[in-house]
Design an enzyme around this catalytic site. Structure first.
Site, mmCIF file in Angstrom:
data_model
loop_
_atom_site.group_PDB
_atom_site.id
_atom_site.type_symbol
_atom_site.label_atom_id
_atom_site.label_comp_id
_atom_site.label_asym_id
_atom_site.label_seq_id
_atom_site.Cartn_x
_atom_site.Cartn_y
_atom_site.Cartn_z
ATOM 1 N N VAL A 68 0.863 -1.182 0.000
ATOM 2 C CA VAL A 68 0.000 0.000 0.000
ATOM 3 C C VAL A 68 0.895 1.226 0.000
ATOM 4 O O VAL A 68 1.757 1.380 0.875
ATOM 5 C CB VAL A 68 -0.940 0.020 1.227
ATOM 6 C CG1 VAL A 68 -1.800 1.271 1.207
ATOM 7 C CG2 VAL A 68 -1.825 -1.216 1.245
ATOM 8 N N ALA A 113 4.407 4.021 3.188
ATOM 9 C CA ALA A 113 3.943 2.794 2.538
ATOM 10 C C ALA A 113 4.006 1.659 3.553
ATOM 11 O O ALA A 113 4.606 1.795 4.622
ATOM 12 C CB ALA A 113 4.810 2.455 1.334
ATOM 13 N N LYS A 114 3.381 0.560 3.249
ATOM 14 C CA LYS A 114 3.508 -0.657 4.059
ATOM 15 C C LYS A 114 3.095 -1.826 3.185
ATOM 16 O O LYS A 114 2.337 -1.647 2.233
ATOM 17 C CB LYS A 114 2.572 -0.585 5.270
ATOM 18 C CG LYS A 114 3.019 -1.417 6.435
ATOM 19 C CD LYS A 114 4.148 -0.742 7.195
ATOM 20 C CE LYS A 114 4.503 -1.448 8.472
ATOM 21 N NZ LYS A 114 5.388 -0.611 9.303
ATOM 22 N N GLY A 115 3.581 -2.988 3.532
ATOM 23 C CA GLY A 115 3.206 -4.144 2.723
ATOM 24 C C GLY A 115 3.468 -5.418 3.470
ATOM 25 O O GLY A 115 3.809 -5.413 4.652
#
Ligand code: NAD
Length: 423
Positions: A68, A113-115
């Site tokens: 994301v 962001a992150k994932g």
């Protein structure tokens, strides 16, 4: 003025709704441009990928991954990759939003962001973990990169996973691109002192907060929940600076000594997991630790440990969030009503992403930094961020959390306003 900060209940608990409610509060305090805030309530992009990989048995397994990308107006997207069975789209989106504010509060030129992958890493052999990571990296290859989106370790991932991501990206792109990820092994361009950095920033802002409320650090007592990268380094550094660390814990329970523990003599999570309870004159449960009558409480293990169930029982004078989200919004309200200041995660543990930024600078310039330089520069960044947040705290007479959000959101909003909208 933000007097409403202590009385307005945030009744929502879904992480994305919490993140949006926090944004709405901060934007209300700042009187921000509604069009910009509307954009920030949603991520720029959500990449969802299917990741097939071979189990050691030869069978093919499918897992689902996310990246994301919330906002990149101030710099490339930045944030961790998490391997955890409960990972979902909303939580990943909330975590990406928090990264945007965290980078902005400490004024480093990254977005949020992150994932990760919805998988339990404990069910994977090393070879399966490698195959899954490499396939995941390939699926995300077009959206990550040293100047676009830079992943880092998070729950369930580590320096080895980052090394595989770096290698896969470099092989596929036919280049050597260490700047595509941070948190790499030092041998591959990782930064010295990265591991202890979030704990160092927690210790630094704790010292500032103690001083702000006229506590002498040498007379302060400290309880730390979680004895990993964040908690162990924060406890050790605060002890080095003269504080008395009376209790520390891991997932199995804690060690307690009212005369003070020696945190350097207790193995951290990485040195020997779950060995903390053997090292005090007394043992203590995690629930008891949180309710100790200490000067400073640092929840540095997991989220949602201070809730409406125990907020009334917290007797610490000050709370510094070492973990991400350890105090729920409703508990935050209870603590505010009880005049217990809470210094928020987006400021306190930002040392981790700050040293990731130093690592990335070293990768781009092909020149690593010494431990002393990393720690000095981290202190400079944190002391500027502390000054910015405490100025906002005083000017707006609000909570520390609102002050940190205001500082972060103002920077992101101004960058959007200057850049404008294309076309
Ligand atoms: P870690 O895995 O190194 O250590 C976690 C510690 O917490 C261990 O001692 C573990 O036993 C303990 N723990 C786990 N569950 C617990 C529970 N239910 N009750 C009590 N203790 C428990 O983790 P870390 O890297 O130190 O991260 C801790 C927190 O800080 C997480 O919320 C993480 O997202 C956040 N954080 C980490 C970094 C980083 O770079 N490491 C940066 C920013 C924020």
């Amino acid at each position: 003025m933000c007097a409403s900060s202590t009385s307005q209940e945030l009744s929502v608990q879904n992480p994305l709704e919490v993140a949006r409610a926090q944004l709405d509060r901060a934007s209300g305090l700042l009187d921000s441009d509604r069009a910009i805030v509307e954009r920030l309530r949603r991520p720029r992009a959500i990449h969802e990928v299917t990741v097939p990989f071979h189990r050691d048995s030869g069978e093919i397994e499918l897992v689902y991954g996310y990246r994301v990308q919330h906002d990149n107006v101030r710099g490339p997207f930045k944030g961790g990759m998490r391997f955890h069975p409960d990972l979902d789209r909303d939580e990943t989106t909330a975590l990406a939003m928090w990264m945007t504010w965290k980078c902005a509060v400490v004024d480093i030129p990254f977005g949020g962001a992150k994932g990760g992958v919805a998988v339990d890493p404990k069910t994977l052999s090393d070879a399966e973990r490698e195959r899954m990571t490499r396939r995941l990296t390939n699926e995300l290859r077009n959206v990550i990169g040293p100047t676009t989106d830079i992943p880092a370790p998070d729950m369930g991932t580590d320096a080895q996973v980052m090394a595989w991501m770096y290698d896969t990206y470099s092989v596929q792109e036919d280049l050597t691109g260490p700047g595509v990820v941070t948190g790499k092994p030092v041998q591959l361009g990782g930064s010295v002192a990265r591991e202890e950095a979030p704990g160092r920033s927690v210790a630094f802002v704790s010292r500032e907060l103690l001083s702000y409320y006229d506590y002498d650090i040498e007379e302060a007592t400290v309880a730390v929940q979680g004895f990993g990268s964040v908690g162990a380094s924060a406890a050790r550094i605060l002890s080095d600076w003269g504080a008395t660390v009376v209790a520390v814990s891991d997932v199995t329970g804690g060690a307690y000594d009212p005369d003070g523990l020696e945190p350097h003599g207790i193995p951290s999570h990485n040195q020997e997991p779950e060995a903390v309870a053997e090292h005090g004159s007394d043992t203590i449960s995690n629930d008891e630790l949180l309710e100790l009558d200490v000067t400073l409480l640092i929840p540095a293990a997991i989220g949602n440990v201070i809730t409406t169930d125990n907020a009334d029982a917290i007797t610490a004078d000050l709370v510094v969030e070492g973990a991400n989200g350890p105090v729920t919004p409703r508990a935050d309200t209870v603590l505010a009503e009880r005049d217990i200041p809470v210094l928020p995660d987006i400021l306190a543990n930002a040392g981790g992403v700050t040293v990731s930024y130093f690592e990335w600078l070293g990768d781009i310039n092909r020149r690593s930094w010494s431990r002393q330089r990393v720690n000095n520069e981290l202190e400079t960044v944190m002391s500027t961020a502390w000054a910015d947040v405490s100025d906002a705290f005083e000017a707006r007479e609000c909570s520390w959390r609102d002050a940190a959000y205001v500082v972060g959101l103002e920077r992101v909003s101004e960058a959007h306003a200057y850049r404008g909208l294309w076309p």
